[in-house]
Write an enzyme that holds these catalytic residues in place. Structure first.
Site, PDB file in Angstrom:
ATOM      1  N   TRP A 194       0.826 -44.216  25.639  1.00  0.00           N
ATOM      2  CA  TRP A 194       2.093 -44.543  26.259  1.00  0.00           C
ATOM      3  C   TRP A 194       1.858 -44.733  27.755  1.00  0.00           C
ATOM      4  O   TRP A 194       1.199 -43.909  28.400  1.00  0.00           O
ATOM      5  CB  TRP A 194       3.090 -43.414  26.022  1.00  0.00           C
ATOM      6  CG  TRP A 194       4.460 -43.627  26.578  1.00  0.00           C
ATOM      7  CD1 TRP A 194       5.204 -44.775  26.507  1.00  0.00           C
ATOM      8  CD2 TRP A 194       5.250 -42.677  27.277  1.00  0.00           C
ATOM      9  NE1 TRP A 194       6.426 -44.571  27.125  1.00  0.00           N
ATOM     10  CE2 TRP A 194       6.485 -43.297  27.597  1.00  0.00           C
ATOM     11  CE3 TRP A 194       5.058 -41.341  27.673  1.00  0.00           C
ATOM     12  CZ2 TRP A 194       7.504 -42.649  28.289  1.00  0.00           C
ATOM     13  CZ3 TRP A 194       6.082 -40.683  28.359  1.00  0.00           C
ATOM     14  CH2 TRP A 194       7.291 -41.338  28.665  1.00  0.00           C
TER      15      TRP A 194
ATOM     16  N   ASP B  81       1.697 -34.791  21.560  1.00  0.00           N
ATOM     17  CA  ASP B  81       2.937 -35.437  21.967  1.00  0.00           C
ATOM     18  C   ASP B  81       3.612 -35.903  20.679  1.00  0.00           C
ATOM     19  O   ASP B  81       3.083 -36.781  19.980  1.00  0.00           O
ATOM     20  CB  ASP B  81       2.650 -36.632  22.897  1.00  0.00           C
ATOM     21  CG  ASP B  81       3.926 -37.261  23.442  1.00  0.00           C
ATOM     22  OD1 ASP B  81       3.832 -38.155  24.306  1.00  0.00           O
ATOM     23  OD2 ASP B  81       5.041 -36.869  23.005  1.00  0.00           O
TER      24      ASP B  81
ATOM     25  N   LYS C 201      14.672 -40.281  19.938  1.00  0.00           N
ATOM     26  CA  LYS C 201      14.690 -41.266  18.868  1.00  0.00           C
ATOM     27  C   LYS C 201      15.188 -40.704  17.549  1.00  0.00           C
ATOM     28  O   LYS C 201      16.026 -41.309  16.906  1.00  0.00           O
ATOM     29  CB  LYS C 201      13.278 -41.847  18.650  1.00  0.00           C
ATOM     30  CG  LYS C 201      12.859 -42.831  19.714  1.00  0.00           C
ATOM     31  CD  LYS C 201      12.222 -42.145  20.884  1.00  0.00           C
ATOM     32  CE  LYS C 201      11.677 -43.142  21.872  1.00  0.00           C
ATOM     33  NZ  LYS C 201      11.282 -42.484  23.138  1.00  0.00           N
TER      34      LYS C 201
END
Lengths: 411, 413
Positions: free
Chosen positions: B145, B226, B262
């Site tokens: 990311w 993560d 999300k």
């Protein structure tokens, strides 16, 4: 297996929260919590502002709203209306398009963003040696915010005169005169925390004159606008005066107290720049700092404030709610002072009504504070700071008597 | 240093004259460019926010119900503790580690509420920077990311990388990863994406995770997981947390970032958690005290709203069940779009191998498109994605998948 964290020491707890914990565990029915700075009603209860309840219903009923990400700098209508609150609707700086803002997580978040920006871009690049001055005393988190942003030299400036229980103006001005050029000064916009002692207009003008001449950076912390006098404009006088004096400056605003939105973390860093071009570049760099800290700010609280500030009837109602809180505090100040005078408690107690905002620096020393806590179950900070909001018509007699007993028996 | 020929606070001069214009954020900048585009056929495949099949943001039904429940309770707005809402942090840990996890039972985890995933990573980075003094290096998968690097760098860590993505197969370069990991100096931090790797959508298979876990243990590395997409990858909460739980079982005391942006659609409410798995409960207490010291000068205490919603969902059986169904639904729609995209590409006449579009998992797909092709897609077709060829599958709908296939075929044929 050896733990990677075997050497991590136990940190001392943050004092103000420990105080609240101890209060919670105290079984004395007469206990009073004059510690952490949150408003309480005369029933000793938290108060969700009526206008806030109203706006929450509006938000719930609005099906067009969702939980999507805000922009990095936050909700535009929040940022601009919040800055207007600080600087005034008709602020020339706003009209000149040189005012911008970053929506932040509470006042703390606004201070943090400002501090991080200054460390990177002020007085050179990454100049961690620029002195940062915070008042003596000040909100205990100021030191940590600037130190954690990388500033190596966070120092006190003289502010509170313990003997005369008021502002040490000479000391303050003296520190301004002797501070290295370009030093950063954190100024409390109104309702100084923890002393409740603010400079008068004339005194602010003197401060501004020195700061301008010596090229010192103005960083206002405005956590109590409206809460101090009950009037938003009055409480913003110092911030607005500095703007008229042509300063480029930061103002960290909190809506925790004046909107009662504590846990929604609603804050705004207002930036006054020389012109819109400088402002644009500053905001672009603020975005980068935001992105590596929290990416974008929480939407609920900002929405609430934006709707309120931008809807005339709601705005009026909010101002009214703010006045309600400020008035109750003023009433408690007057009552406490009157009772101490009636009891003929040794010492002078005028400072209680002269001080302004949520807090009062009583002048009680650490031994007396300990006595209040241990013997009377009245919880206040070791500095002698009390939260006026903790006082109610029902407990004020007990508190006054306790202060009296403490002052008489403990030196 | 400001020199005396740079007078400030005098009309016309500014403290900020030397401040450069910051570059636009590569990911969020895409959405901003999309907004400015007037082409009615435009598609936003930039930022990873879920969209329904009408291309609209989706507020989960369990979220609305939770909000109604919360509103009825007439709660106050008092500050949360520095570490956040207890009901949330406990449930957050259970969700990741499993209800019966020994770590939770023995109290040897500390889980704090954070400002979504970013805030969690930042607190983690700050914590490691301050207390993990034996090693300053964080090894990210290549690619990772985009925001990982600046976060760790800003916290004072050094960034390195290990091989991860194989551009030849658009899949996982397992051997390459093992090779690189075997060379990582002891005690370094290794970042692993728990599931639905961002940006590639390429995840290791369970057997591969096992080997990685072994190797990481041999190398004595500190694992930073993560997990931003639990539930979103396969549609199954437990399956998506499998790697995290396996590593813990194998004795890795990991640190973990979680996001509810999300999987609960709570993006702007900023709901996340940061967990440190410690040796024992006593260590967890010490670590907790230090996390609080780190958090306080950043934002004092976290925002209530989103955490309250998440806690209500996680702790109310009906809502929890409904949530699992909705997450499953979102994941399924994405899987369907993957299949549709490939089918449409074939229909367009593309002869390229698009299998990776279906093999990859989660919100993102690493198409394999090159920057020039991406640029053409944007300029000629108003299809917006990040330069690395990453598309957010959530932005694909049955209504636009045909046009998308057209565009991709046009720039790749």
């Amino acid at each position: 297996i050896m733990s990677l964290f075997g050497e991590v020491p136990q940190a001392t707890p943050v004092a103000v929260f420990k105080l609240s914990n101890d209060f919670k565990e105290d079984a004395n029915p007469k206990k009073v919590n004059l510690g952490v700075g949150a408003y309480r009603t005369d029933e000793g209860q938290p108060w969700v502002l009526p206008v806030v309840k109203k706006v929450e219903k509006i938000i719930v009923a609005d099906n067009s709203l969702n939980h999507e990400y805000l922009a990095i700098l936050g909700l535009p209508e929040f940022r601009s209306s919040a800055s207007k609150i600080a600087l005034g609707e008709d602020s020339p700086a706003i009209q000149e398009n040189r005012v911008g803002a970053v929506q932040c997580l509470g006042g703390t978040g606004a201070l943090k963003m400002g501090a991080e920006f200054l460390r990177r871009w002020y007085n050179g690049n990454d100049n961690t040696k620029t002195p940062v001055y915070v008042s003596a005393p000040t909100w205990e988190n100021h030191n940590a915010v600037f130190a954690n942003a990388g500033f190596e030299d966070v120092r006190p400036y003289k502010y509170w005169d313990a003997e005369k229980r008021g502002l040490d103006l000479d000391g303050f001005l003296g520190d301004l005169e002797s501070a290295p050029k370009h030093s950063i000064f954190v100024l409390h916009a109104c309702a100084h925390n923890p002393t409740g002692t603010d400079p008068t207009h004339v005194e602010w003008m003197q401060v501004a004159e020195v700061m301008k001449r010596r090229k010192l950076f103005v960083f206002f912390d405005s956590a109590y606008q409206g809460f101090a006098s009950g009037c938003l404009d009055k409480d913003a006088w110092a911030v607005r005066y500095f703007v008229t004096q042509g300063f480029e400056m930061f103002c960290a605003q909190s809506f925790s107290k004046n909107f009662g939105l504590y846990n929604e973390r609603v804050g705004n860093l207002t930036i006054v720049a020389r012109d819109s071009d400088n402002l644009k570049r500053v905001l672009s760099q603020m975005e980068k700092i935001v992105r590596v800290t929290w990416s974008n700010p929480p939407s609920q609280g900002a929405r609430l404030v934006a709707i309120t500030l931008n809807t005339p009837e709601l705005f009026a109602e909010w101002k009214d709610n703010v006045k309600t809180m400020a008035d109750r505090v003023l009433l408690m100040r007057a009552s406490l002072q009157a009772k101490l005078q009636a009891l003929e408690t040794p010492g002078t107690w005028d400072h209680i009504t002269q001080q302004i905002g949520m807090f009062s620096f009583t002048g009680l020393n650490p031994k007396q504070v300990e006595y209040m806590i241990k013997e009377r179950s009245i919880y206040l900070m070791a500095s002698g700071r009390i939260n006026m909001c903790g006082l109610t018509t029902k407990n004020i007699d007990y508190v006054a008597e306790s202060i009296h007993e403490t002052v008489v028996n403990v030196q | 240093m400001i020199t005396e020929c740079h007078p400030c606070n005098i009309s016309g001069c500014s403290w900020w004259s030397e401040v450069q214009m910051g570059p636009p954020d590569p990911i969020l900048g895409v959405s901003e460019a999309y907004k400015r585009d007037t082409n009615p056929k435009k598609i936003n495949l930039g930022v990873g926010a879920y969209r329904d099949d009408q291309g609209k943001p989706y507020v989960l039904s369990c979220v609305r119900k939770a909000e109604a429940q919360i509103a009825a309770k007439k709660l106050d707005k008092e500050y949360l503790a520095i570490g956040g809402l207890g009901d949330f942090t406990k449930a957050c840990a259970k969700l990741a580690l499993g209800d019966d996890n020994e770590v939770i039972k023995s109290g040897r985890n500390i889980t704090v509420q954070t400002i979504s995933g970013t805030g969690s990573l930042r607190i983690g980075a700050n914590f490691l920077s301050r207390f993990h003094t034996e090693a300053r290096d964080v090894y990210l998968p290549k690619p990772s990311w985009g925001n990982h690097t600046p976060i760790f760098r800003d916290a004072g860590m050094q960034l390195k990388a290990y091989t991860y993505y194989d551009p030849k197969t658009c899949g996982f370069d397992f051997q390459g990863a093992l090779n690189d990991i075997s060379k990582i100096p002891e005690k370094s931090v290794i970042m692993l994406h728990a599931c639905a790797h961002n940006p590639t959508g390429v995840d290791p298979r369970p057997e591969q995770w096992k080997e990685i876990a072994d190797l990481v243990k041999k190398r004595n590395l500190l694992v930073f997981f993560d997990m931003a997409y639990q539930g979103f990858a396969s549609g199954d909460i437990d399956r998506d947390a499998w790697a995290v739980r396996y590593f813990i079982e194998q004795g890795h005391n990991i640190v973990l970032s979680q996001s509810f942006a999300k999987n609960m659609g709570l993006y702007g409410e900023r709901v996340g958690g940061f967990t440190v798995v410690c040796k024992d409960a006593e260590e967890a207490k010490r670590v907790e005290s230090q996390l609080k010291i780190l958090i306080r000068p950043i934002y004092s205490n976290p925002p209530m709203n989103g955490a309250r919603i998440a806690a209500t969902i996680l702790n109310t059986p009906d809502l929890y069940k409904e949530w699992l169904g909705e997450v499953h639904g979102m994941a399924n729609r994405i899987i369907t779009m993957r299949e549709l995209l490939v089918a449409n590409l074939k229909k367009e006449g593309s002869t390229r191998n698009w299998k990776h579009v279906i093999d990859q998992i989660g919100m993102f797909c690493f198409t394999g498109l090159k920057p020039e092709q991406v640029e053409r897609l944007t300029k000629e077709f108003s299809i917006y994605m990040t330069k690395d060829g990453r598309i957010s599958m959530a932005g694909v709908t049955s209504g636009n998948v045909g046009y998308l296939a057209q565009g991709i075929h046009a720039v790749t044929k």
